[in-house]
Design a protein around this motif. Structure first.
Motif, PDB file in Angstrom:
ATOM      1  N   LEU A   8       9.062  -7.380   0.955  1.00  0.00           N
ATOM      2  CA  LEU A   8       8.155  -6.260   1.260  1.00  0.00           C
ATOM      3  C   LEU A   8       7.173  -6.669   2.368  1.00  0.00           C
ATOM      4  O   LEU A   8       7.023  -7.853   2.658  1.00  0.00           O
ATOM      5  CB  LEU A   8       7.387  -5.814   0.014  1.00  0.00           C
ATOM      6  N   HIS A   9       6.541  -5.643   2.978  1.00  0.00           N
ATOM      7  CA  HIS A   9       5.492  -5.885   3.972  1.00  0.00           C
ATOM      8  C   HIS A   9       4.188  -6.200   3.233  1.00  0.00           C
ATOM      9  O   HIS A   9       3.814  -5.463   2.324  1.00  0.00           O
ATOM     10  CB  HIS A   9       5.265  -4.659   4.849  1.00  0.00           C
ATOM     11  N   VAL A  10       3.496  -7.254   3.649  1.00  0.00           N
ATOM     12  CA  VAL A  10       2.282  -7.685   2.943  1.00  0.00           C
ATOM     13  C   VAL A  10       1.176  -8.062   3.938  1.00  0.00           C
ATOM     14  O   VAL A  10       1.442  -8.774   4.918  1.00  0.00           O
ATOM     15  CB  VAL A  10       2.567  -8.924   2.064  1.00  0.00           C
ATOM     16  N   SER A  11      -0.041  -7.639   3.657  1.00  0.00           N
ATOM     17  CA  SER A  11      -1.216  -8.019   4.463  1.00  0.00           C
ATOM     18  C   SER A  11      -0.948  -7.875   5.961  1.00  0.00           C
ATOM     19  O   SER A  11      -1.153  -8.781   6.741  1.00  0.00           O
ATOM     20  CB  SER A  11      -1.640  -9.464   4.156  1.00  0.00           C
ATOM     21  N   GLU A  12      -0.481  -6.655   6.300  1.00  0.00           N
ATOM     22  CA  GLU A  12      -0.135  -6.387   7.699  1.00  0.00           C
ATOM     23  C   GLU A  12      -1.158  -5.476   8.372  1.00  0.00           C
ATOM     24  O   GLU A  12      -1.539  -5.700   9.517  1.00  0.00           O
ATOM     25  CB  GLU A  12       1.262  -5.739   7.756  1.00  0.00           C
ATOM     26  N   MET A  13      -1.567  -4.445   7.617  1.00  0.00           N
ATOM     27  CA  MET A  13      -2.388  -3.392   8.222  1.00  0.00           C
ATOM     28  C   MET A  13      -3.868  -3.584   7.890  1.00  0.00           C
ATOM     29  O   MET A  13      -4.203  -3.971   6.768  1.00  0.00           O
ATOM     30  CB  MET A  13      -1.958  -2.022   7.686  1.00  0.00           C
TER      31      MET A  13
ATOM     32  N   ASN B  32       0.811  -1.225   0.000  1.00  0.00           N
ATOM     33  CA  ASN B  32       0.000   0.000   0.000  1.00  0.00           C
ATOM     34  C   ASN B  32       0.843   1.274   0.000  1.00  0.00           C
ATOM     35  O   ASN B  32       0.290   2.363   0.006  1.00  0.00           O
ATOM     36  CB  ASN B  32      -0.942   0.004   1.215  1.00  0.00           C
ATOM     37  N   THR B  33       2.165   1.161   0.010  1.00  0.00           N
ATOM     38  CA  THR B  33       3.002   2.368   0.004  1.00  0.00           C
ATOM     39  C   THR B  33       3.829   2.460  -1.283  1.00  0.00           C
ATOM     40  O   THR B  33       4.805   3.196  -1.346  1.00  0.00           O
ATOM     41  CB  THR B  33       3.950   2.394   1.220  1.00  0.00           C
TER      42      THR B  33
ATOM     43  N   GLU C  76      -8.379  -3.002   3.712  1.00  0.00           N
ATOM     44  CA  GLU C  76      -9.537  -2.191   3.316  1.00  0.00           C
ATOM     45  C   GLU C  76      -9.301  -1.553   1.941  1.00  0.00           C
ATOM     46  O   GLU C  76     -10.152  -1.613   1.055  1.00  0.00           O
ATOM     47  CB  GLU C  76      -9.692  -1.092   4.393  1.00  0.00           C
ATOM     48  N   LEU C  77      -8.116  -0.968   1.776  1.00  0.00           N
ATOM     49  CA  LEU C  77      -7.749  -0.283   0.533  1.00  0.00           C
ATOM     50  C   LEU C  77      -7.821  -1.224  -0.674  1.00  0.00           C
ATOM     51  O   LEU C  77      -8.417  -0.897  -1.697  1.00  0.00           O
ATOM     52  CB  LEU C  77      -6.328   0.275   0.662  1.00  0.00           C
TER      53      LEU C  77
END
Ligand SMILES: [Zn+2]
Length: 438
Positions: free
Chosen positions: A209-214, A186-187, A219-220
């Motif tokens: 990378l960071h995935v499915s964390e937030m 998402n960034t 939602e996005l």
């Protein structure tokens, strides 16, 4: 130089899970040349009596941001702290010198706790690589690519150029391995996620990378694409055996199937995930579906420690609680995640992750004399449930002994702390400005 370590309980973590009760390991230069029960048939330049301690493979921490030491214990309980103060403070106050000094300090903590390999992604990553090179730890390093101005780039996505420079500079080093590291799903724009992946393919390096964390990330993607972030990455064509997805807290059954199909690897960071109240990754399902999983601490402000002993205990508690079963995830499976599992995540299982002749000599000796280490019925249980970083007695990386008697060899920890403090002035002053929200 040939070293024999004798009278150790040797946990090989090889395919057959060999354990030698009164075992030995022989090291020559950077490699393990023999392992077995009793006494070796080889002459040695140096003999070490392990006094019945547990000798295990060096631990592999597959997700971290080690230069974030200055953030440790700051705003620990502050909701949405990433956007509220981590990003702004990084932009205002991180400098190459601070990244370098904080990395050196963090490496002290890693080595003292038996972590011999670390994966790191941050800014000024060349300084992280420099610190890792100097201090003898094995490392995978990635420059962060992100859609905003950062402390090391005025332009959004400037990290992509820095990333390529990092790869060119460090590719081919014996212990330091560069990677491509877009920050998160998402960034980054889809184009930049793909551009970073193409870079990784061009230089044949990993992609993390960071995935499915937030929650807001989930939602996005639901709103914009009617997909999970993992489904989105699959369609984008960036999931493969070079991809290391950190966190994956909200992975669905379909997401796990996509990981299994593409041989995508997962960095599980239970400490950071549960401290943030974000959830627990379905690691048990992933393992059952053949997905390769390793253990990460995340940055020192996310989980507060960089050791894996802390994570091991939390993995056991979180998985057993999530699946409501004491019997799942026995201790040997958790030790596997932190050793050979992590090595597989990095695609380095031919070199590290287990004690076998021909592999690199990355070893950790745990003493079993301390008050918390008795009795010791099962060495895997001892490592997961009883041991703490303070039980690490000796550590070797690439055949070089870096820890002896629980102390760093050739590094003065007090001096490292003073040097770090000396460059933290501006950071500390800026941090004061956020006092009311922390
Ligand atoms: Zn992270």
């Amino acid at each position: 130089m040939r070293t024999v370590i004798e009278h150790a309980q040797v946990l090989c973590m090889d395919e057959e899970r060999h354990v030698y009760q009164d075992g030995y390991v022989v090291l020559e230069h950077d490699k393990i040349i023999a392992v077995g029960e009793g006494k070796p048939d080889l002459q040695a330049d140096r003999q070490i009596d392990a006094c019945g301690g547990i000798l295990m493979p060096g631990m592999v921490n597959v997700h971290s941001h080690i230069p974030m030491i200055p953030f440790r214990s700051m705003g620990d309980d502050c909701p949405d702290r990433l956007r509220k103060f981590l990003f702004p403070l990084e932009l205002e106050a991180m400098t190459p010198e601070l990244v370098y000094r904080a990395s050196r300090y963090a490496i002290c903590e890693l080595l003292l706790s038996g972590v011999t390999t670390v994966l790191d992604m941050y800014y000024f990553e060349d300084q992280v690589a420099r610190a890792c090179d100097e201090m003898g730890i094995r490392a995978w390093v990635g420059e962060t690519v992100i859609n905003m101005e950062t402390c090391d780039s005025k332009e959004p996505y400037g990290g992509l150029t820095l990333c390529e420079e990092l790869i060119k500079k460090w590719k081919g080093h014996d212990r330091i391995h560069p990677m491509a590291a877009p920050h998160a799903t998402n960034t980054n724009s889809p184009e930049m996620l793909k551009a970073a992946y193409d870079l990784a393919c061009r230089y044949d390096v990993p992609y993390t990378l960071h995935v499915s964390e937030m929650d807001y990330e989930m939602e996005l993607f639901r709103k914009e694409y009617n997909q999970t972030p993992i489904e989105f990455l699959y369609d984008l064509g960036v999931l493969s055996d070079r991809t290391i997805a950190a966190h994956c807290i909200h992975a669905t059954d379909h997401d796990i199937a996509l990981f299994a199909e593409t041989n995508t690897r997962v960095a599980h960071c239970v400490g950071a995930n549960t401290k943030g109240g974000k959830g627990v990754c379905p690691v048990y399902d992933m393992e059952n579906r053949g997905v390769t999983v390793g253990v990460g601490t995340d940055g020192p402000s996310s989980g507060n420690t960089l050791d894996l002993f802390t994570q091991f205990k939390m993995i056991a508690s979180a998985q057993k609680t999530r699946y409501h079963s004491r019997g799942i995830f026995p201790a040997d499976q958790i030790v596997k995640l932190g050793t050979i599992g992590g090595a597989k995540v990095l695609g380095a299982e031919q070199e590290i992750g287990s004690i076998e002749a021909g592999k690199k000599a990355d070893l950790v000796l745990l003493e079993t004399d301390s008050v918390n280490m008795f009795p010791a019925y099962n060495p895997y249980s001892v490592i997961v449930y009883s041991a703490r970083p303070q039980n690490v007695d000796k550590v070797w990386v690439n055949g070089a002994q870096l820890v002896e008697g629980g102390r760093l060899l050739g590094v003065d920890l007090k001096k490292e702390r003073e040097e770090l403090s000396a460059v933290m002035g501006e950071f500390t002053r800026r941090a004061e400005e956020y006092k009311d929200i922390l």
